[in-house]
Design a protein around this motif. Structure first.
Motif, PDB file in Angstrom:
ATOM      1  N   VAL A  81      30.257  49.039  33.206  1.00 57.51           N
ATOM      2  CA  VAL A  81      30.928  48.516  34.400  1.00 57.51           C
ATOM      3  C   VAL A  81      31.452  49.686  35.218  1.00 57.51           C
ATOM      4  O   VAL A  81      32.092  50.598  34.681  1.00 57.51           O
ATOM      5  CB  VAL A  81      32.089  47.576  34.022  1.00 57.51           C
ATOM      6  N   VAL A  82      31.177  49.664  36.516  1.00 55.20           N
ATOM      7  CA  VAL A  82      31.670  50.673  37.447  1.00 55.20           C
ATOM      8  C   VAL A  82      32.730  50.027  38.330  1.00 55.20           C
ATOM      9  O   VAL A  82      32.491  48.963  38.926  1.00 55.20           O
ATOM     10  CB  VAL A  82      30.527  51.241  38.325  1.00 55.20           C
ATOM     11  N   ASP A  83      33.897  50.654  38.398  1.00 54.85           N
ATOM     12  CA  ASP A  83      34.983  50.172  39.246  1.00 54.85           C
ATOM     13  C   ASP A  83      35.086  51.109  40.444  1.00 54.85           C
ATOM     14  O   ASP A  83      35.555  52.239  40.323  1.00 54.85           O
ATOM     15  CB  ASP A  83      36.287  50.150  38.453  1.00 54.85           C
ATOM     16  N   LEU A  84      34.623  50.652  41.618  1.00 52.42           N
ATOM     17  CA  LEU A  84      34.613  51.468  42.834  1.00 52.42           C
ATOM     18  C   LEU A  84      35.897  51.245  43.624  1.00 52.42           C
ATOM     19  O   LEU A  84      36.255  50.106  43.921  1.00 52.42           O
ATOM     20  CB  LEU A  84      33.395  51.123  43.692  1.00 52.42           C
ATOM     21  N   ASP A 147      25.713  47.145  34.522  1.00 49.48           N
ATOM     22  CA  ASP A 147      25.620  45.692  34.377  1.00 49.48           C
ATOM     23  C   ASP A 147      26.527  44.979  35.374  1.00 49.48           C
ATOM     24  O   ASP A 147      26.273  43.823  35.720  1.00 49.48           O
ATOM     25  CB  ASP A 147      26.007  45.288  32.956  1.00 49.48           C
ATOM     26  N   ALA A 148      27.584  45.661  35.812  1.00 50.11           N
ATOM     27  CA  ALA A 148      28.502  45.060  36.780  1.00 50.11           C
ATOM     28  C   ALA A 148      29.190  46.159  37.565  1.00 50.11           C
ATOM     29  O   ALA A 148      29.425  47.264  37.066  1.00 50.11           O
ATOM     30  CB  ALA A 148      29.537  44.178  36.087  1.00 50.11           C
ATOM     31  N   VAL A 149      29.524  45.824  38.811  1.00 48.36           N
ATOM     32  CA  VAL A 149      30.357  46.674  39.662  1.00 48.36           C
ATOM     33  C   VAL A 149      31.527  45.819  40.129  1.00 48.36           C
ATOM     34  O   VAL A 149      31.352  44.669  40.554  1.00 48.36           O
ATOM     35  CB  VAL A 149      29.577  47.216  40.876  1.00 48.36           C
ATOM     36  N   HIS A 150      32.713  46.373  40.022  1.00 56.44           N
ATOM     37  CA  HIS A 150      33.931  45.709  40.494  1.00 56.44           C
ATOM     38  C   HIS A 150      34.519  46.558  41.611  1.00 56.44           C
ATOM     39  O   HIS A 150      34.541  47.793  41.525  1.00 56.44           O
ATOM     40  CB  HIS A 150      34.938  45.598  39.342  1.00 56.44           C
ATOM     41  N   THR A 151      34.983  45.912  42.662  1.00 53.79           N
ATOM     42  CA  THR A 151      35.713  46.633  43.700  1.00 53.79           C
ATOM     43  C   THR A 151      36.741  45.705  44.318  1.00 53.79           C
ATOM     44  O   THR A 151      36.448  44.548  44.633  1.00 53.79           O
ATOM     45  CB  THR A 151      34.777  47.236  44.761  1.00 53.79           C
ATOM     46  N   ARG A 152      37.953  46.202  44.443  1.00 57.41           N
ATOM     47  CA  ARG A 152      39.058  45.376  44.943  1.00 57.41           C
ATOM     48  C   ARG A 152      39.772  46.099  46.082  1.00 57.41           C
ATOM     49  O   ARG A 152      40.294  47.191  45.905  1.00 57.41           O
ATOM     50  CB  ARG A 152      40.054  45.064  43.822  1.00 57.41           C
ATOM     51  N   HIS A 153      39.779  45.486  47.239  1.00 56.40           N
ATOM     52  CA  HIS A 153      40.540  45.948  48.396  1.00 56.40           C
ATOM     53  C   HIS A 153      40.249  47.415  48.726  1.00 56.40           C
ATOM     54  O   HIS A 153      41.165  48.211  48.949  1.00 56.40           O
ATOM     55  CB  HIS A 153      42.037  45.741  48.180  1.00 56.40           C
ATOM     56  N   ALA A 154      38.982  47.752  48.761  1.00 56.34           N
ATOM     57  CA  ALA A 154      38.580  49.121  49.080  1.00 56.34           C
ATOM     58  C   ALA A 154      37.460  49.179  50.109  1.00 56.34           C
ATOM     59  O   ALA A 154      37.431  50.091  50.940  1.00 56.34           O
ATOM     60  CB  ALA A 154      38.153  49.849  47.808  1.00 56.34           C
ATOM     61  N   LEU A 155      36.555  48.215  50.091  1.00 54.33           N
ATOM     62  CA  LEU A 155      35.403  48.265  50.996  1.00 54.33           C
ATOM     63  C   LEU A 155      35.831  48.244  52.454  1.00 54.33           C
ATOM     64  O   LEU A 155      35.137  48.786  53.321  1.00 54.33           O
ATOM     65  CB  LEU A 155      34.452  47.100  50.695  1.00 54.33           C
TER      66      LEU A 155
END
Length: 263
Positions: A81-84, A147-155
């Motif tokens: 999992v990648v957290d961007l 398998d997954a990418v998570h991103t919260r309040h950054a894009l």
């Protein structure tokens, strides 16, 4: 405040196991038309004092629901999992505690990455969490596809053209069938409704900056950051290779998307 120096588009990887810092591979040479993500991050995110109070300002968001959703999609001990835009690492550290096999926390801010590394040490996650100083446009994934990418309040820190580029890059990080979990401030209203919705939003803001975001903070976001309309974001997701599996909104402003990378 002085604008950060341009040209800082390289990637630095920091591995908790050894404290090693090394340049990561980067394909191609940044062009004259490419933006400086560090400058777009907002000066407050580069300020260690702001970073130290960031979780309180955000209301201590609980990542449990997002982790449960990823588990429902088969993300577990053998997953990457990648957290961007990982920020202070609330999601990334919780993902490590949840037993996800490989967790990579990515943030463009040196102050955020420094804070995250300190929290990883305090929580015993050193050696199990990879910290990478990079952004949506500069992160280069190494190893098997995520398998997954998570991103919260950054894009929203990127203008729409660059959101499209970032989403395309995210799709290339993921395996076919991989999951993108995206949370952000997204405008779910028509342009003619903007004054009504935004005035109501500002009226409900915190009065004391110590308690959360104030009306001045929200107004600055609207003026200077790049939150976009829902009717623009969703075609960008689809054009970048994603199928929108689920979407929910809190009010007309906070969107949560679960997207699947098409094969």
């Amino acid at each position: 405040m002085k604008r950060p120096e341009t040209g800082d588009t390289g990637e630095t990887r920091e591995h908790g196991a050894t404290g090693e810092t090394r340049p990561a591979r980067r394909t191609g040479v940044p062009g004259l038309w490419e933006i400086d993500e560090l400058a777009h991050a907002g000066p407050e995110h580069l300020d260690p004092a702001f970073v130290a109070g960031f979780d309180r300002k955000q209301g201590y968001p609980d990542p449990a629901a997002d982790l449960a959703l990823l588990r429902d999609h088969g993300i577990g001990p053998s997953s990457t999992v990648v957290d961007l835009g990982a920020g202070t690492g609330r999601f990334a550290l919780a993902a490590v505690r949840a037993g996800i096999g490989r967790v990579i926390a990515v943030d463009i801010s040196p102050a955020m990455i420094g804070h995250l590394r300190a929290r990883a040490t305090e929580s015993g996650a050193t050696g199990r969490l990879e910290c990478v100083r990079a952004g949506f446009l500069s992160y280069e994934h190494e190893g098997p596809a995520a398998d997954a990418v998570h991103t919260r309040h950054a894009l929203h820190q990127l203008p729409d053209f660059w959101k499209g580029v970032a989403l395309d890059r995210i799709a290339r990080i993921l395996r076919p069938g991989g999951i993108l979990r995206l949370r952000d401030l997204v405008y779910d209203f028509r342009p003619a409704q903007a004054r009504t919705v935004l005035d109501s939003w500002l009226a409900g803001a915190a009065r004391d900056p110590a308690d959360g975001y104030t009306a001045e903070d929200y107004a600055e976001h609207v003026r200077t950051e790049h939150s976009t309309y829902r009717f623009l974001l969703e075609p960008l997701l689809e054009a970048s290779g994603f199928e929108i599996a689920d979407v929910s909104f809190e009010g007309s402003l906070y969107g949560a998307y679960t997207c699947v990378r098409r094969g």
